[in-house]
Design an enzyme around this catalytic site. Structure first.
Site, PDB file in Angstrom:
ATOM      1  N   GLY A  87     106.467  73.203  60.773  1.00  0.00           N
ATOM      2  CA  GLY A  87     107.542  73.093  59.794  1.00  0.00           C
ATOM      3  C   GLY A  87     108.128  74.582  59.646  1.00  0.00           C
ATOM      4  O   GLY A  87     109.494  74.534  59.100  1.00  0.00           O
ATOM      5  N   ASP A 195     107.187  68.257  53.194  1.00  0.00           N
ATOM      6  CA  ASP A 195     106.003  67.566  52.392  1.00  0.00           C
ATOM      7  C   ASP A 195     106.483  66.267  52.218  1.00  0.00           C
ATOM      8  O   ASP A 195     105.913  65.500  51.233  1.00  0.00           O
ATOM      9  CB  ASP A 195     105.865  68.331  51.135  1.00  0.00           C
ATOM     10  CG  ASP A 195     105.291  69.776  51.311  1.00  0.00           C
ATOM     11  OD1 ASP A 195     104.897  70.105  52.484  1.00  0.00           O
ATOM     12  OD2 ASP A 195     105.321  70.604  50.520  1.00  0.00           O
ATOM     13  N   HIS A 221      99.671  67.409  56.579  1.00  0.00           N
ATOM     14  CA  HIS A 221     100.947  66.478  56.228  1.00  0.00           C
ATOM     15  C   HIS A 221     100.873  65.000  56.672  1.00  0.00           C
ATOM     16  O   HIS A 221      99.846  64.702  57.013  1.00  0.00           O
ATOM     17  CB  HIS A 221     102.230  67.235  57.078  1.00  0.00           C
ATOM     18  CG  HIS A 221     102.542  68.313  56.595  1.00  0.00           C
ATOM     19  ND1 HIS A 221     103.662  69.037  55.597  1.00  0.00           N
ATOM     20  CD2 HIS A 221     101.871  69.749  56.589  1.00  0.00           C
ATOM     21  CE1 HIS A 221     103.506  70.168  55.270  1.00  0.00           C
ATOM     22  NE2 HIS A 221     102.485  70.599  55.810  1.00  0.00           N
ATOM     23  N   ASN A 289     111.045  81.176  71.015  1.00  0.00           N
ATOM     24  CA  ASN A 289     110.587  80.174  71.865  1.00  0.00           C
ATOM     25  C   ASN A 289     109.734  79.349  70.835  1.00  0.00           C
ATOM     26  O   ASN A 289     108.836  79.770  70.519  1.00  0.00           O
ATOM     27  CB  ASN A 289     109.784  80.558  72.862  1.00  0.00           C
ATOM     28  CG  ASN A 289     109.173  79.645  73.270  1.00  0.00           C
ATOM     29  OD1 ASN A 289     109.206  78.125  73.297  1.00  0.00           O
ATOM     30  ND2 ASN A 289     108.388  79.713  74.786  1.00  0.00           N
TER      31      ASN A 289
END
Lengths: 440, 235
Positions: A87, A195, A221, A289
């Site tokens: 995230g 979230d 999560h 990357n």
């Protein structure tokens, strides 16, 4: 059936047996088990898909990544969903995308200001700094822990170009106000939805309001692939930029192991490169990357099928915890949603009131000693963190509530791995503390 | 966002001179795409756990709201299209990955679409979506070897009747007698003669490489800048 297919089927059958033997049928023992704040919730399907992917031995993103991205973009109704390795990487890609020269005059430039909040997870803010932009911090409401939206307009100045905030702990921020101001002032909006997967605002999924949204698949999560995240947009130009940034900054959009998808691999002109320079090695962005492996995506495909169930179990757990703890509202601020919001709760956030007769750390120490995991609301006031104390920034108004959160707020879990016996145990442990029991 | 999926060939239309249209039914609804984007078609079976097989690019000729059926048009020109001519038949399966490409007409400008042969398929989805109220000028210059090979002319005629913004002219290199086609290839000089205020429009060119080269050069010599010139050049 060919022999390799037969062997694969046999292996996957064994994986299912292994799951039953190793993981299935566990029950909570209050005498020795921990009530985790979050964790992986899975069944045999995740293991089967993981092994299935490993037997392909493609390793880099392939069929499961394609499937996940297609299904995830369909879920949001957005035309572009790109898997990334976290995230936080999704946030980095999102903010960096808005600095792309391909956006012309709308691109963000160093020194441009970004309206955000200081109470949250650091990597909502770090990409602002990494892109040499300037965060403008606003305070948050107690109870929902999202931005005090009546202060946003005051924060918008001549250098403001973007609003980038998280739907903290699953609670949608005031999207009516944010989107109205973004439109009025021609601002970009990035929704950090890490979230809040499955949260809705006026019935619409969060992540679908702004220009770019981000999602996290870390085990804490709503769904997980171990490490993983996703960046979404309905804008195809932003989509191409995000993909480029994820894939080393290259201009070419061939997937791993593919060639000449554009049909123009050796016949284009870029920069001052020789005409026809191999498009696979043309770079239009200073990129990274940030890609996932297909094994991560395989787990994600299985998890995504469970999302709706996970969301509803989180909501049920939230309601049950609320019922268990509402008797202590004289000492604790209980969480609530913003108006028009239907949160897909990330956790159950509590703030110890002034004059409660105990401190946060006394309460969390008691809970931890009784094997109930707690977490602070991430960084608290980010500006008090060692890495952020000297950053260039503005604060509009004050950060009174943000400081209160730093000293008095924490959360416990609502994740689907928490069952009724664990909830009952949480309730009885809180009751013992409220009766005066303390860690000795 | 690109996806890979199986398609069944439901129909093949033979237009003559080894030019064909293929109608494909996706195993699931095809992903969203924009007018002017293209797909990859593979004749060999694709194992989703393996590498993508040899494939070629084709403009998606059908409209974006027809995601249950896709249409492509091709002319036999090499080994792969020869295989298509031989192997494709109603009922057979192919693998598709799509959508790709940035050859997307900016409908906010006055535009001039220059199409040679099957290159017109880069514009057919855009033309299909044109509304009667479209506020900008749209010119289409569409050429083929013979009038019979202007295979999307019926579509253009229908759109022209519906949309006053569209002005189309047709070209054929042979057999133009008794038709309304201009004889010969599309040339920059002719385009400039037929488009009023020609430096105010954006030119989109799709067709054979020699046509693209000639028109690019000819339009450039007449003052059309790179910003007003978009080409759909495949290898």
């Amino acid at each position: 059936m060919k022999r390799d297919a037969l062997l694969r089927a046999k292996i996957l059958k064994l994986v299912e047996e292994y799951y039953q033997e190793r993981f299935a049928g566990r029950s909570f023992d209050p005498e020795k088990d921990t009530v985790h704040v979050a964790g992986r919730v899975f069944d045999a399907e995740e293991l089967i898909k993981l092994v299935d992917s490993s037997l392909d031995f493609f390793l880099t993103a392939n069929r499961y990544s394609d499937q996940f991205e297609a299904e995830f973009s369909e879920y949001f109704g957005l035309s572009n969903a790109y898997l990334v390795n976290s995230g936080s990487s999704a946030n980095l890609a999102a903010l960096t995308a808005l600095t792309s020269p391909k956006l012309g005059e709308r691109r963000l430039r160093p020194g441009d200001e970004v309206v955000t909040v200081a109470a949250g997870f650091p990597t909502t803010v770090t990409p602002i700094l990494q892109n040499r932009l300037v965060p403008v911090f606003l305070d948050v409401n107690m109870g929902d822990y999202t931005v005090i939206s009546s202060r946003i307009e005051e924060a918008i100045g001549p250098k403001t170009r973007l609003i980038a905030m998280a739907h903290t702990m699953g609670v949608p921020f005031d999207l009516d106000t944010v989107m109205r101001l973004a439109k009025a002032h021609n601002l970009w909006v990035v929704e950090d939805n890490c979230d809040a997967l499955g949260s809705r605002y006026r019935g619409q999924l969060t992540g679908t309001f702004g220009d770019i949204a981000t999602v996290s698949f870390y085990p804490a999560h709503h769904i997980t692939m171990g490490e993983g995240g996703c960046v979404l947009t309905g804008d195809d130009l932003l989509g191409r930029i995000l993909r480029s940034l994820r894939d080393w900054g290259r201009d070419c959009y061939c997937a791993g192991g593919e060639n000449n998808t554009c049909g123009k691999r050796f016949s284009q002109q870029f920069g001052t490169l020789p005409h026809g320079y191999d498009h696979k090695y043309v770079y239009s962005h200073i990129g990274y990357n940030l890609k996932v492996t297909d094994m991560q995506a395989a787990v994600g495909v299985a998890q995504f099928r469970k999302l709706e169930d996970f969301i509803s179990r989180r909501k049920v757990n939230f309601q049950k915890l609320y019922a268990l703890l509402e008797a202590y509202q004289d000492r604790l601020i209980l969480p609530h949603a913003t108006p028009n919001a239907d949160p897909s709760w990330f956790g159950f956030v509590l703030t110890v009131r002034d004059g409660a007769g105990f401190t946060r750390n006394e309460l969390t120490s008691f809970l931890e000693a009784n094997r109930i995991e707690t977490r602070n609301l991430f960084s608290g006031n980010l500006l008090r963190q060692p890495a952020f104390m000297d950053i260039e920034h503005r604060v509009v108004g004050d950060l009174t509530n943000t400081d209160l959160i730093t000293g008095r707020t924490f959360f416990i879990g609502v994740y689907p791995g928490i069952d009724d016996s664990q909830l009952e145990y949480i309730g009885s442990t809180f009751a013992r503390f409220m009766r005066g029991e303390r860690v000795v | 966002m690109p996806q890979k999926f199986r398609c069944q060939v439901t129909d093949i239309l033979e237009h003559g001179e080894r030019v064909y249209s293929v109608i494909l039914k996706p195993e699931k609804v095809a992903p969203r795409f924009l007018p002017g984007q293209f797909l990859h078609l593979a004749l060999d079976n694709y194992n989703p756990g393996d590498f993508w097989p040899d494939s070629r690019t084709f403009s998606i000729a059908s409209a974006p709201d027809e995601r249950h059926n896709l249409r492509i048009t091709y002319a036999v020109k090499g080994q792969f299209t020869s295989r298509m001519e031989t192997e494709l038949c109603p009922g057979c399966e192919v693998w598709i990955k799509m959508p790709y490409g940035e050859f997307i007409v900016n409908a906010e400008n006055d535009v001039c679409l220059l199409a040679g042969g099957t290159g017109v398929t880069a514009f057919t989805a855009f033309l299909t979506g044109l509304s009667a109220e479209h506020p900008r000028r749209v010119f289409l210059f569409y050429g083929a070897r013979s009038p019979d090979l202007l295979i999307y002319r019926p579509l253009v005629d229908v759109v022209q009747q519906r949309c006053s913004c569209l002005k189309a002219r047709f070209f054929a290199e042979q057999d133009t007698e008794g038709t309304d086609c201009l004889s010969g290839r599309i040339e920059a000089a002719i385009v400039f003669g037929l488009v009023s205020n020609p430096l105010s429009v954006t030119y989109y060119i799709a067709g054979p490489p020699e046509m693209i080269n000639e028109l690019t050069s000819g339009l450039g010599q007449r003052g059309v800048t790179q910003e007003h010139l978009v080409i759909d050049a495949w290898e």
